[in-house]
Write a protein that holds these residues in place. Structure first.
Motif, mmCIF file in Angstrom:
data_model
loop_
_atom_site.group_PDB
_atom_site.id
_atom_site.type_symbol
_atom_site.label_atom_id
_atom_site.label_comp_id
_atom_site.label_asym_id
_atom_site.label_seq_id
_atom_site.Cartn_x
_atom_site.Cartn_y
_atom_site.Cartn_z
ATOM 1 N N ARG A 17 0.833 -1.214 0.000
ATOM 2 C CA ARG A 17 0.000 0.000 0.000
ATOM 3 C C ARG A 17 0.866 1.262 0.000
ATOM 4 O O ARG A 17 0.569 2.225 -0.707
ATOM 5 C CB ARG A 17 -0.947 0.007 1.193
ATOM 6 N N TYR A 56 -13.541 -5.122 -12.502
ATOM 7 C CA TYR A 56 -13.765 -4.157 -11.421
ATOM 8 C C TYR A 56 -13.287 -2.796 -11.873
ATOM 9 O O TYR A 56 -12.433 -2.688 -12.758
ATOM 10 C CB TYR A 56 -13.046 -4.596 -10.126
ATOM 11 N N VAL A 57 -13.860 -1.777 -11.263
ATOM 12 C CA VAL A 57 -13.450 -0.393 -11.540
ATOM 13 C C VAL A 57 -12.293 -0.079 -10.601
ATOM 14 O O VAL A 57 -12.436 -0.144 -9.373
ATOM 15 C CB VAL A 57 -14.626 0.577 -11.291
ATOM 16 N N SER A 58 -11.120 0.237 -11.151
ATOM 17 C CA SER A 58 -9.943 0.420 -10.302
ATOM 18 C C SER A 58 -10.022 1.697 -9.473
ATOM 19 O O SER A 58 -10.595 2.704 -9.891
ATOM 20 C CB SER A 58 -8.674 0.446 -11.168
ATOM 21 N N LEU A 59 -9.427 1.630 -8.287
ATOM 22 C CA LEU A 59 -9.270 2.808 -7.426
ATOM 23 C C LEU A 59 -7.999 3.544 -7.848
ATOM 24 O O LEU A 59 -7.202 3.042 -8.635
ATOM 25 C CB LEU A 59 -9.154 2.360 -5.958
ATOM 26 N N ALA A 60 -7.819 4.729 -7.268
ATOM 27 C CA ALA A 60 -6.744 5.621 -7.721
ATOM 28 C C ALA A 60 -5.353 5.000 -7.641
ATOM 29 O O ALA A 60 -4.503 5.285 -8.484
ATOM 30 C CB ALA A 60 -6.777 6.907 -6.907
ATOM 31 N N THR A 61 -5.107 4.165 -6.629
ATOM 32 C CA THR A 61 -3.752 3.627 -6.467
ATOM 33 C C THR A 61 -3.569 2.275 -7.153
ATOM 34 O O THR A 61 -2.468 1.738 -7.156
ATOM 35 C CB THR A 61 -3.401 3.460 -4.981
ATOM 36 N N GLU A 62 -4.642 1.722 -7.715
ATOM 37 C CA GLU A 62 -4.564 0.397 -8.343
ATOM 38 C C GLU A 62 -4.144 0.508 -9.813
ATOM 39 O O GLU A 62 -4.348 1.541 -10.449
ATOM 40 C CB GLU A 62 -5.936 -0.288 -8.283
ATOM 41 N N LEU A 84 -19.670 -3.637 -3.153
ATOM 42 C CA LEU A 84 -19.324 -4.148 -1.821
ATOM 43 C C LEU A 84 -20.553 -4.143 -0.915
ATOM 44 O O LEU A 84 -21.234 -3.126 -0.784
ATOM 45 C CB LEU A 84 -18.212 -3.287 -1.224
ATOM 46 N N LEU A 90 -19.497 -9.701 -2.050
ATOM 47 C CA LEU A 90 -19.650 -8.927 -3.271
ATOM 48 C C LEU A 90 -20.966 -9.213 -3.980
ATOM 49 O O LEU A 90 -21.241 -10.357 -4.356
ATOM 50 C CB LEU A 90 -18.494 -9.215 -4.243
ATOM 51 N N PRO A 116 -8.803 -7.844 -8.462
ATOM 52 C CA PRO A 116 -7.761 -6.955 -7.934
ATOM 53 C C PRO A 116 -6.898 -7.717 -6.942
ATOM 54 O O PRO A 116 -7.326 -8.725 -6.378
ATOM 55 C CB PRO A 116 -8.572 -5.871 -7.224
ATOM 56 N N GLN A 129 -7.159 -7.146 -0.278
ATOM 57 C CA GLN A 129 -7.317 -6.008 0.636
ATOM 58 C C GLN A 129 -7.656 -6.444 2.063
ATOM 59 O O GLN A 129 -7.615 -5.630 2.978
ATOM 60 C CB GLN A 129 -8.410 -5.069 0.116
ATOM 61 N N SER A 133 -13.373 -10.618 0.416
ATOM 62 C CA SER A 133 -14.445 -10.462 -0.567
ATOM 63 C C SER A 133 -14.273 -11.430 -1.734
ATOM 64 O O SER A 133 -15.208 -12.134 -2.119
ATOM 65 C CB SER A 133 -14.449 -9.041 -1.127
ATOM 66 N N TYR A 134 -13.078 -11.446 -2.305
ATOM 67 C CA TYR A 134 -12.853 -12.309 -3.465
ATOM 68 C C TYR A 134 -12.686 -13.769 -3.070
ATOM 69 O O TYR A 134 -12.986 -14.656 -3.854
ATOM 70 C CB TYR A 134 -11.684 -11.787 -4.308
HETATM 71 N N1 FFO Z 1 -11.269 -1.551 -7.376
HETATM 72 C C1 FFO Z 1 -11.548 -2.446 -6.443
HETATM 73 N N2 FFO Z 1 -12.805 -2.759 -6.216
HETATM 74 C C2 FFO Z 1 -13.104 -3.660 -5.239
HETATM 75 C C3 FFO Z 1 -12.095 -4.273 -4.469
HETATM 76 C C4 FFO Z 1 -10.740 -3.921 -4.746
HETATM 77 O O1 FFO Z 1 -9.776 -4.416 -4.148
HETATM 78 N N3 FFO Z 1 -10.521 -3.009 -5.733
HETATM 79 N N4 FFO Z 1 -12.436 -5.163 -3.465
HETATM 80 C C5 FFO Z 1 -11.642 -6.227 -3.011
HETATM 81 O O2 FFO Z 1 -11.966 -6.953 -2.145
HETATM 82 C C6 FFO Z 1 -13.761 -4.985 -2.900
HETATM 83 C C7 FFO Z 1 -13.756 -3.723 -2.074
HETATM 84 N N5 FFO Z 1 -12.846 -3.812 -0.962
HETATM 85 C C8 FFO Z 1 -11.835 -2.929 -0.682
HETATM 86 C C9 FFO Z 1 -11.309 -2.933 0.586
HETATM 87 C C10 FFO Z 1 -10.290 -2.069 0.948
HETATM 88 C C11 FFO Z 1 -9.758 -1.217 0.017
HETATM 89 C C12 FFO Z 1 -8.640 -0.336 0.422
HETATM 90 O O3 FFO Z 1 -8.108 -0.497 1.492
HETATM 91 N N6 FFO Z 1 -8.203 0.599 -0.417
HETATM 92 C C13 FFO Z 1 -7.053 1.480 -0.277
HETATM 93 C C14 FFO Z 1 -7.288 2.771 -1.062
HETATM 94 C C15 FFO Z 1 -7.064 2.585 -2.501
HETATM 95 C C16 FFO Z 1 -7.316 3.859 -3.301
HETATM 96 O O4 FFO Z 1 -8.186 4.660 -2.952
HETATM 97 O O5 FFO Z 1 -6.624 4.026 -4.310
HETATM 98 C C17 FFO Z 1 -6.727 1.908 1.095
HETATM 99 O O6 FFO Z 1 -7.667 2.305 1.819
HETATM 100 O O7 FFO Z 1 -5.535 1.956 1.421
HETATM 101 C C18 FFO Z 1 -10.273 -1.241 -1.263
HETATM 102 C C19 FFO Z 1 -11.311 -2.076 -1.610
HETATM 103 C C20 FFO Z 1 -14.748 -4.876 -4.026
HETATM 104 N N7 FFO Z 1 -14.396 -3.904 -4.992
#
Ligand code: FFO
Ligand code: ATP
Length: 185
Positions: A17, A56-62, A84, A90, A116, A129, A133-134
């Motif tokens: 992370r 999945y739709v990626s988050l900013a750091t993915e 979620l 999921l 992811p 994470q 979930s997965y």
């Molecule tokens: N894009 C995405 N969607 C997903 C998942 C994932 O890993 N990635 N998940 C997988 O199970 C579930 C959601 N669970 C998650 C749990 C924790 C964090 C998390 O800790 N994220 C980072 C921030 C990342 C960012 O914003 O760029 C963090 O808080 O440090 C993300 C998803 C379902 N959808």
């Protein structure tokens, strides 16, 4: 190419992370767009006949999945993405309909599941994470569905700390290495 991570899940997650946050701060948008195109190109060549793809739709750091999602939809594939639930399980929705809910079993309609991960080991084990979930969703996949994880080049690990419920993936894709098949051994 296969790095060493801490043997403890929480510690391994912290390492990846922190590295992802640093990359996100340093990476110019054009490099991120190039990563997105490379991931889309590598994965698109693996999807043949009209398919259902769970992605999945990626988050900013993915690693960025937008180009991949767009290309799949443009090629006529059906794309579902996770929603979620409060217990971290999921639900799924069609990519094009944010409000629709297909139910937790919808992952079972997918020919290909793109997941992811924070890191992937040589044997296919996945560091996620931490919500499980997965791990839960993958138990509902079709037995013949392929599972491909998406990570950055430096998130390929010699080993990842694992629990008995962890579901291994069949392959991993990175921007720099493309798709790498994993043996499960
Ligand atoms: N894009 C995405 N969607 C997903 C998942 C994932 O890993 N990635 N998940 C997988 O199970 C579930 C959601 N669970 C998650 C749990 C924790 C964090 C998390 O800790 N994220 C980072 C921030 C990342 C960012 O914003 O760029 C963090 O808080 O440090 C993300 C998803 C379902 N959808
Ligand atoms: N089949 C399951 N049913 C219910 N809970 C589960 C199941 N599999 C895993 N869990 C729970 O999920 C929690 C987190 O598991 P783990 O650390 O393997 O998550 P992860 O796979 O890294 O995360 P994610 O899949 O959300 O990215 C554990 O506490 C575990 O008990």
């Amino acid at each position: 190419m296969w790095r060493t991570l801490p043997d403890d899940k929480a510690a391994a997650r912290r390492v990846v992370r922190a590295q992802r946050r640093a990359r996100r701060e340093a990476q110019p948008p054009s490099d991120r767009a190039a990563d997105a195109e490379r991931l889309a190109e590598a994965l698109l060549s693996r999807v043949n006949a009209p398919a259902t793809v769970a992605a999945y739709v990626s988050l900013a750091t993915e690693p960025p999945t937008e180009a991949l999602l767009e290309a799949l939809a443009a090629d006529g594939h059906r794309v579902v993405v996770p929603v979620l639930l409060p217990d971290q399980d999921l639900d799924w929705r069609p990519l094009e309909d944010e409000g629709a809910r297909l139910g937790v079993t919808a992952v079972g309609s997918a020919d290909l599941v793109i997941v992811p991960a924070l890191a992937i080991a040589r044997d296919g084990l996945r560091l996620g994470q931490g919500g499980g979930s997965y791990d839960r969703a993958l138990t509902r996949r079709r037995p013949d569905a392929r599972v491909i994880a998406c990570v950055y080049d430096d998130e390929l690990a010699e080993r990842v700390p694992a629990d008995p419920h962890d579901q291994p993936v069949d392959a991993v894709v990175t921007p720099g290495h493309g798709v790498i098949e994993l043996t499960g051994s």
